[in-house]
Design an enzyme around this catalytic site. Structure first.
Site, PDB file in Angstrom:
ATOM      1  N   SER A  37      40.664  44.804  54.880  1.00 33.48           N
ATOM      2  CA  SER A  37      39.819  43.748  55.431  1.00 33.48           C
ATOM      3  C   SER A  37      40.370  43.381  56.748  1.00 33.48           C
ATOM      4  O   SER A  37      39.697  42.972  57.807  1.00 33.48           O
ATOM      5  CB  SER A  37      39.881  42.346  54.738  1.00 33.48           C
ATOM      6  OG  SER A  37      41.061  41.977  54.450  1.00 33.48           O
ATOM      7  N   HIS A  39      41.099  45.791  59.167  1.00 27.78           N
ATOM      8  CA  HIS A  39      40.115  46.630  59.887  1.00 27.78           C
ATOM      9  C   HIS A  39      38.962  46.221  60.175  1.00 27.78           C
ATOM     10  O   HIS A  39      38.238  46.356  61.038  1.00 27.78           O
ATOM     11  CB  HIS A  39      40.279  47.995  59.448  1.00 27.78           C
ATOM     12  CG  HIS A  39      41.616  48.647  59.221  1.00 27.78           C
ATOM     13  ND1 HIS A  39      42.347  48.778  58.288  1.00 27.78           N
ATOM     14  CD2 HIS A  39      42.153  49.311  60.382  1.00 27.78           C
ATOM     15  CE1 HIS A  39      43.425  49.612  58.341  1.00 27.78           C
ATOM     16  NE2 HIS A  39      43.529  49.611  59.711  1.00 27.78           N
ATOM     17  N   GLN A  63      53.197  60.075  65.024  1.00 25.93           N
ATOM     18  CA  GLN A  63      53.620  58.962  64.894  1.00 25.93           C
ATOM     19  C   GLN A  63      54.434  58.490  63.919  1.00 25.93           C
ATOM     20  O   GLN A  63      54.825  57.465  63.313  1.00 25.93           O
ATOM     21  CB  GLN A  63      52.649  57.685  65.045  1.00 25.93           C
ATOM     22  CG  GLN A  63      51.455  57.545  64.253  1.00 25.93           C
ATOM     23  CD  GLN A  63      50.154  56.509  64.793  1.00 25.93           C
ATOM     24  OE1 GLN A  63      49.707  56.969  65.391  1.00 25.93           O
ATOM     25  NE2 GLN A  63      50.467  55.321  64.148  1.00 25.93           N
ATOM     26  N   LYS A 157      48.631  42.134  64.270  1.00 26.30           N
ATOM     27  CA  LYS A 157      49.653  42.688  63.131  1.00 26.30           C
ATOM     28  C   LYS A 157      50.670  43.377  63.823  1.00 26.30           C
ATOM     29  O   LYS A 157      51.885  43.344  63.631  1.00 26.30           O
ATOM     30  CB  LYS A 157      49.205  42.924  61.853  1.00 26.30           C
ATOM     31  CG  LYS A 157      50.301  43.474  61.102  1.00 26.30           C
ATOM     32  CD  LYS A 157      49.840  43.269  59.646  1.00 26.30           C
ATOM     33  CE  LYS A 157      50.938  43.909  58.785  1.00 26.30           C
ATOM     34  NZ  LYS A 157      51.083  45.368  59.018  1.00 26.30           N
ATOM     35  N   VAL A 184      44.772  39.224  59.717  1.00 30.28           N
ATOM     36  CA  VAL A 184      44.302  38.763  58.605  1.00 30.28           C
ATOM     37  C   VAL A 184      45.065  38.710  57.464  1.00 30.28           C
ATOM     38  O   VAL A 184      45.811  39.738  57.237  1.00 30.28           O
ATOM     39  CB  VAL A 184      43.093  39.700  58.211  1.00 30.28           C
ATOM     40  CG1 VAL A 184      42.227  39.308  56.895  1.00 30.28           C
ATOM     41  CG2 VAL A 184      41.891  39.831  59.308  1.00 30.28           C
ATOM     42  N   SER A 193      47.900  44.976  55.149  1.00 28.67           N
ATOM     43  CA  SER A 193      48.509  46.082  55.638  1.00 28.67           C
ATOM     44  C   SER A 193      47.949  47.069  54.482  1.00 28.67           C
ATOM     45  O   SER A 193      47.902  47.067  53.234  1.00 28.67           O
ATOM     46  CB  SER A 193      49.876  45.911  55.409  1.00 28.67           C
ATOM     47  OG  SER A 193      50.573  47.315  55.381  1.00 28.67           O
TER      48      SER A 193
END
Ligand code: PAF
Length: 291
Positions: A37, A39, A63, A157, A184, A193
């Site tokens: 949610s 994204h 990464q 975030k 969120v 996450s």
């Protein structure tokens, strides 16, 4: 779905031209898939502001410093396409690793400098160079070939990531505007996450101490009481099964520490950052503080 920069560029140009506007707005939502949610809220923000919306899905090997972490990263393309479609995204760019890095890993990368070696960068060496390198490439792939406002959306975030991308855009003159989108949270307060799926119900309830410690600081800042960040950090350290990495109050743009002891009252905006391992899963969270 576009899988190459050429397909993407063609689709973006066609949709921008179809708007009939002199200078339509194009929004980009970069992601690594495994969408949730958080994204969806990025895609919705981009949809609300722009004529054309592109989302990218690419699990960027540069990464990840731990190959197991890369291998474990959830890949859920069908569900991701469904979520992006529902959020009104026009074009999904999902290139292969070979397309993004044709000659293998790039020799030349964007350096995140000293800002990239602290906090998350200290725990994951090279992580932010990898993020900035792929984000620079994505900006170039999506960059409109016709006149347009170009905007990119990132979740707050990952506050350090947002600060670094803003610096890259400013320091290297990228023609794109950066839009951070608020965190969120689930009803229990846990920040959304893709790693939350790895927490069992007991670990998840332990993880709530992160958002509770941040909320405590927010409340103290709002009521102009001394922040006493060490007391909030102690709440985390005293929670069984939770291993604190860092809990710091910093300047939102430079991420330099701001005084936050038992006698320090906040005098301007600041950001509280936290990272901890819960049952071996590394979680991060943050909160804006207003003095
Ligand atoms: O935040 C992420 O999902 C990634 O770091 C990003 C910005 C898509 C780059 O791979």
């Amino acid at each position: 779905m576009a899988t190459t920069p050429a397909e993407l560029s063609k689709a973006v140009t066609e949709l921008l031209e179809a708007t009939g506007k002199d200078r339509p707005a194009l929004g980009l939502v970069p992601t690594m898939g495994a969408l949730h949610s958080g994204h969806a809220s990025l895609a919705q923000a981009a949809r609300a502001d722009n004529d054309v919306v592109v989302a990218s899905i690419f699990v960027n090997p540069l990464q990840f410093d731990d190959p197991d972490d890369l291998a474990r990263y959830p890949r859920t393309l069908e569900a991701d396409l469904e979520l992006l479609g529902q959020a009104g995204v026009d074009i999904v760019f999902a290139p292969s690793e070979e397309t993004m890095y044709p000659g293998g890993q790039p020799l030349v990368r964007v350096s995140s400098g000293s800002l990239g070696t602290r906090f998350e960068g200290a725990a994951r060496p090279g992580h932010f160079d990898g993020v900035l390198t792929v984000v620079a490439k994505l900006f170039h792939c999506v960059q409109p070939a016709v006149p347009a406002e170009f905007r990119a959306y990132f979740g707050q975030k990952d506050a350090q990531q947002v600060a670094l991308i803003r610096r890259m855009v400013a320091d290297l003159n990228f023609p794109v505007q950066i839009y951070p989108v608020p965190i969120v949270r689930a009803a229990d307060g846990l920040a959304e996450s893709s790693r939350n799926v790895f927490l069992n119900p007991e670990d998840r309830s332990r993880a709530l101490v992160l958002s509770q410690a941040l909320a405590r600081l927010q409340e103290r800042a709002a009521t102009r009481r001394p922040l006493d960040a060490p007391a909030a950090a102690a709440l985390i350290m005293e929670t069984p099964g939770v291993e604190l990495d860092y809990f710091e109050v910093v300047d939102p743009l430079t991420l330099e520490p701001v005084p936050s002891g038992a006698g320090d009252v906040l005098t301007g905006p600041a950001l509280a950052l936290v990272a901890a391992r819960v049952a071996g899963i590394r979680l991060i969270d943050n909160a804006e503080l207003h003095g």
